[in-house]
Every structure is written in structure tokens, then in C-alpha cells.
Motif scaffolding. Structure first.
Motif, PDB file in Angstrom:
ATOM      1  N   ASN A 253       0.832  -1.189   0.000  1.00 55.71           N
ATOM      2  CA  ASN A 253       0.000   0.000   0.000  1.00 55.71           C
ATOM      3  C   ASN A 253       0.876   1.253   0.000  1.00 55.71           C
TER       4      ASN A 253
ATOM      5  N   GLU B  45       0.308   4.290   1.111  1.00 52.89           N
ATOM      6  CA  GLU B  45       0.328   4.977   2.403  1.00 52.89           C
ATOM      7  C   GLU B  45       1.199   4.224   3.397  1.00 52.89           C
ATOM      8  N   PHE B  46       1.146   2.898   3.364  1.00 52.98           N
ATOM      9  CA  PHE B  46       2.024   2.108   4.217  1.00 52.98           C
ATOM     10  C   PHE B  46       3.490   2.411   3.880  1.00 52.98           C
ATOM     11  N   LYS B  47       3.779   2.472   2.582  1.00 52.84           N
ATOM     12  CA  LYS B  47       5.166   2.714   2.171  1.00 52.84           C
ATOM     13  C   LYS B  47       5.651   4.083   2.645  1.00 52.84           C
TER      14      LYS B  47
ATOM     15  N   GLN C 191       4.695   5.622   5.321  1.00 49.45           N
ATOM     16  CA  GLN C 191       4.923   5.536   6.763  1.00 49.45           C
ATOM     17  C   GLN C 191       6.193   4.747   7.082  1.00 49.45           C
TER      18      GLN C 191
ATOM     19  N   ASN D 296       2.151   8.236  13.206  1.00 49.99           N
ATOM     20  CA  ASN D 296       2.513   7.171  12.272  1.00 49.99           C
ATOM     21  C   ASN D 296       2.144   5.819  12.878  1.00 49.99           C
ATOM     22  N   ARG D 297       1.223   5.097  12.252  1.00 51.71           N
ATOM     23  CA  ARG D 297       0.798   3.801  12.808  1.00 51.71           C
ATOM     24  C   ARG D 297       1.960   2.806  12.858  1.00 51.71           C
ATOM     25  N   PHE D 298       2.978   2.981  11.997  1.00 55.41           N
ATOM     26  CA  PHE D 298       4.119   2.084  12.018  1.00 55.41           C
ATOM     27  C   PHE D 298       5.059   2.383  13.190  1.00 55.41           C
TER      28      PHE D 298
ATOM     29  N   ILE E  96       0.150  -7.067   8.701  1.00 51.80           N
ATOM     30  CA  ILE E  96      -0.085  -6.725   7.295  1.00 51.80           C
ATOM     31  C   ILE E  96       0.256  -7.912   6.397  1.00 51.80           C
TER      32      ILE E  96
END
Length: 410
Positions: A367, A369-371, A373, A387-389, A400
Motif C-alpha cells: 500500500n 500509504e504504508f510505504k 509511513q 505514524n501507525r508504524f 499486514i
């Protein structure tokens, strides 16, 4: 006996940043450095979070004049798969580039700049003892000729890096909870470097789940090469076969073996085994530990200088407040804060070596957005609670990956 407001151990990034910030606050600073600069040290790739602290310390102008290679992201190889992270496409606001450079030149530049600003730097002096039993902290030092002297200070900042002076003198070291790993590295004159962006891009080539190869090109035409992984990959290395063993490892890189095979090494390849280490506490009565004196993790995400900069800038500000009579909660304001970042990076180092982060990096369905973060993590913004990460660092990568595998199987 010589008097100073703050004694700093180590003239590397941690000591120089702390020294410069303390000078800005009007304090006298003396830095004790065991080596003579310039001197070789590993850790040649920075991450963007470092830049704000170099800026705060007033060191950017001197560094920019060195024309170091600019680093705008990082590239990862795994077989025929390629994953590139651009710092311009990150979740957290902040610097979008940094430098990759010979640390000897980087450290020498900032140490000389801090001297110009007013710090006294005593090179080739070793700290032999620290006495906290008197009103002033009494530090005993010895120069290269064996001459001894003492310095009285109000506070000590230990930025001694791998030397870990106070952890050794005060019995503060403890084992890391990361498995022991090794590194094997050298520099080469990069005579086969392509005249394209490919020639200067910092790259991590994954040769095995437990072995990776770094390639860090410098603006002076040299390139840093190194292998990091499980200690079994470095068994059988002796003083007589280091160059041969290093070249054998290069042959495992399909992408780089043509570029780097059989080149003359700038120095005999060096190795470090079991480098990860921790400490029992980050501060105490009139002292604070910064940088690698606190905890050294792993070179995979270039976090070493980032933690040196983050911890030393914060420590210097808190020492200044303490000496000005302001109230400082060292546990909350320093230790808890720094360790939060350490734990985030530590999670991703564990993900890296168990393969789950590599699976996410090279997923065809990562994703965007994941990248972004994840890129913020790689850029050093490991304290960003939005940042959720960062917030879910202990579980998020495996969660994930689990859902992606379930979706693919449906």
C-alpha cells in the motif's frame, strides 16, 4: 586543576553536537577524545532526521562545504526484485535528503567547527577514572605519552561511542536482546562506477535472509562496501585471507560482482563481531549517556548517527536547563523518550532479520500509504506518534503480511 562547566567524552557526532549546543547556551565545554582526528570509523550513511540536529547545532554550513554525496533515499535488492524508498515520499514532515560520506571527513569537519565555536578539544587523551564523590565531578585523563591530569566539571556527557567509557567505568553495560551478528567492510576506488544515478545510489543487496551487502558511494570516487549478517558467514576469516574472503562474498551479489570483483582495497577488510550492546541506565548523578554509549543496535537502517544526534542534542538542552537551575525530569524527558525510539528501530531490525520486513518491502501489493509511513521510519522519524508504524511497531508488519497472504489465497 582545570575547570570546565561540561566535560564531554568523545569528539564524534554525539560529542560535537552536544558541545555546540552547550556553547550556544553560554557554557564552557571541554571535549576529551582518545583518537587523533581525522580517523576511520564506520557508519557512513546518515538519515534525514539527523539534519535538524546538525542545523540546530550550527554545523550544516561547514558540512555543506565538503560537497559530500547527497542521499535522497535508499534502494534494496533481493534477487531480481528491487524496492526503492524516496525520502521525499514519507509520511512525516521533515528533511528529504541527507549525506553519505567518509565518516573520517564528516567527524573531523564538525569537531573542528566546534573548536572554532570555543570548545577545547583534547585529542589523544583517554579517560581513566571519574569520581562523583565530590562537589565537582573529577575526571582523570591520560595523554598519549602517559602524562596524567584531572579536570573538574559540573556535568559529564558520554558520547564516546564504541569506547563506551562510562558504561565500562560504572559497570552500566548489559547484553543486547538482539542476536549476535557480524560485519565485514572496506573501501574501494570505484573505478567501474556507472556515470548515472545507479552509480551513486546507496543500496542494500540481500544475499540471504541473514546476510546483506551495503554499497555506499562517496563523492570522492571511493565506495564503502560491507557485509552484515549471522556470525556463521564470517567464520574462517583470518589475518591472512581477509581480502580473499571479502572477494568471495562479493561473488554472491549478482548485481555488483562485475563492478567490485578483484578491486584493490583501500585498507584491509575489517570485521566486527557481536556489536549490539545495551546499558542498564541512560543517566545518573551529574552524567548522561548519548549515542552508541547508550545502545548500539545494527547498521541495517543507518540509525547509529541518528541516535547520536537525537540523544546528544536533547541531552545538551537538558544539561543546560539543569545547570541553569531549571527542573528536569531525566527519566521522562530523556530516558523514556530515547528508549521509545530505540524500541521502534529494534522492532524493525527484528522484522528485517526474521524476513517479514523483507516480505513487505518486496510485496507486489504494498500500500502506498504504508510505504510512506515505512519511509518515515527509514528516515529516522521514529517518535512520530501519528505514524501507525511507530505506534504499532511490535505487531504491524506481521499483521499486514498475514492479511496480504490471506487475500492472495482467496
Amino acid at each position: 586543576m582545570k575547570q570546565t562547566d561540561v566535560l564531554i567524552i568523545g569528539a564524534g557526532p554525539s560529542g560535537s553536537i552536544a558541545g555546540s549546543i552547550l556553547l550556544q547556551n553560554g557554557f564552557n565545554v571541554t571535549i576529551i577524545e582518545k583518537e587523533q582526528f581525522p580517523r576511520f570509523v564506520i557508519g557512513e550513511s546518515l538519515i534525514p532526521k539527523v539534519m535538524q540536529h546538525l542545523d540546530k547545532a550550527g554545523l550544516l554550513e561547514a558540512l555543506d562545504a565538503q560537497n559530500f554525496e547527497k542521499k535522497y533515499g535508499a534502494r534494496f535488492f533481493k534477487g531480481e526484485k528491487v524496492c526503492h524508498f524516496s525520502f521525499a515520499e514519507k509520511f512525516t514532515d521533515g528533511w528529504e535528503w541527507t549525506w553519505q560520506m567518509p565518516r573520517a571527513d564528516f567527524d573531523y569537519t564538525i569537531a573542528k567547527e566546534v573548536e572554532k565555536k570555543g570548545a577545547e578539544v583534547l585529542y589523544q587523551h583517554a579517560v581513566t577514572n571519574v569520581d562523583f564523590s565530590t562537589e565537582s565531578v573529577i575526571t582523570s585523563i591520560e595523554d598519549k605519552n602517559g602524562n596524567t591530569s584531572q579536570i573538574a566539571s559540573k556535568y559529564i556527557i558520554d558520547g564516546s561511542g564504541y569506547g563506551r567509557v562510562l558504561p565500562r567505568l560504572l559497570d552500566l553495560s548489559k547484553p543486547s536482546d538482539l542476536p549476535p551478528r557480524g560485519s565485514f567492510f572496506t573501501h574501494v576506488e570505484d573505478i567501474n562506477r556507472p556515470d548515472t544515478i545507479d552509480g551513486t545510489t546507496i543500496t542494500f543487496d540481500i544475499l540471504d535472509k541473514d546476510l546483506w551487502f551495503w554499497v555506499i558511494p562517496f563523492s570522492n570516487g571511493k565506495t564503502s562496501l560491507g557485509f552484515v549478517g549471522d556470525t556463521r558467514f564470517f567464520e574462517g576469516i583470518t589475518d591472512d585471507n581477509k581480502a580473499e574472503k571479502f572477494n568471495e562474498l562479493i561473488q554472491q551479489s549478482e548485481y555488483y560482482k562485475a563492478r567490485f570483483s578483484n578491486l584493490e582495497y583501500e585498507f584491509e577488510p575489517m570485521s566486527k563481531i557481536g556489536y549490539s550492546v545495551g546499558v542498564k541506565q541512560l543517566f545518573g548523578d551529574r552524567y548522561v549517556l548519548t549515542g552508541n554509549s547508550t545502545e548500539f543496535l545494527d547498521p541495517v537502517f543507518s540509525s547509529g548517527v541518528s541516535f547520536a544526534a537525537e540523544s546528544s542534542a536533547l541531552a545538551a538542552e537538558l544539561v543546560a536547563k539543569t545547570l541553569k537551575g531549571e527542573n528536569v525530569d531525566w527519566q521522562k524527558d530523556y530516558s523514556d523518550y530515547i528508549l521509545r525510539g530505540v524500541e521502534v528501530f529494534k522492532s524493525y531490525i527484528k522484522y528485517w532479520y526474521d524476513g517479514s520486513l523483507q516480505d513487505l518491502f518486496f510485496s507486489d501489493e504494498i500500500n502506498f500509504e504504508f510505504k510512506k509511513q515505512i519511509t518515515s521510519i527509514l528516515a529516522g522519524y521514529v517518535w512520530d506518534k501519528d505514524n501507525r508504524f511507530v505506534n504499532r511497531h511490535k505487531t504491524i508488519v506481521k499483521t499486514i503480511n498475514h492479511f496480504q497472504k490471506e487475500a492472495q489465497s482467496m
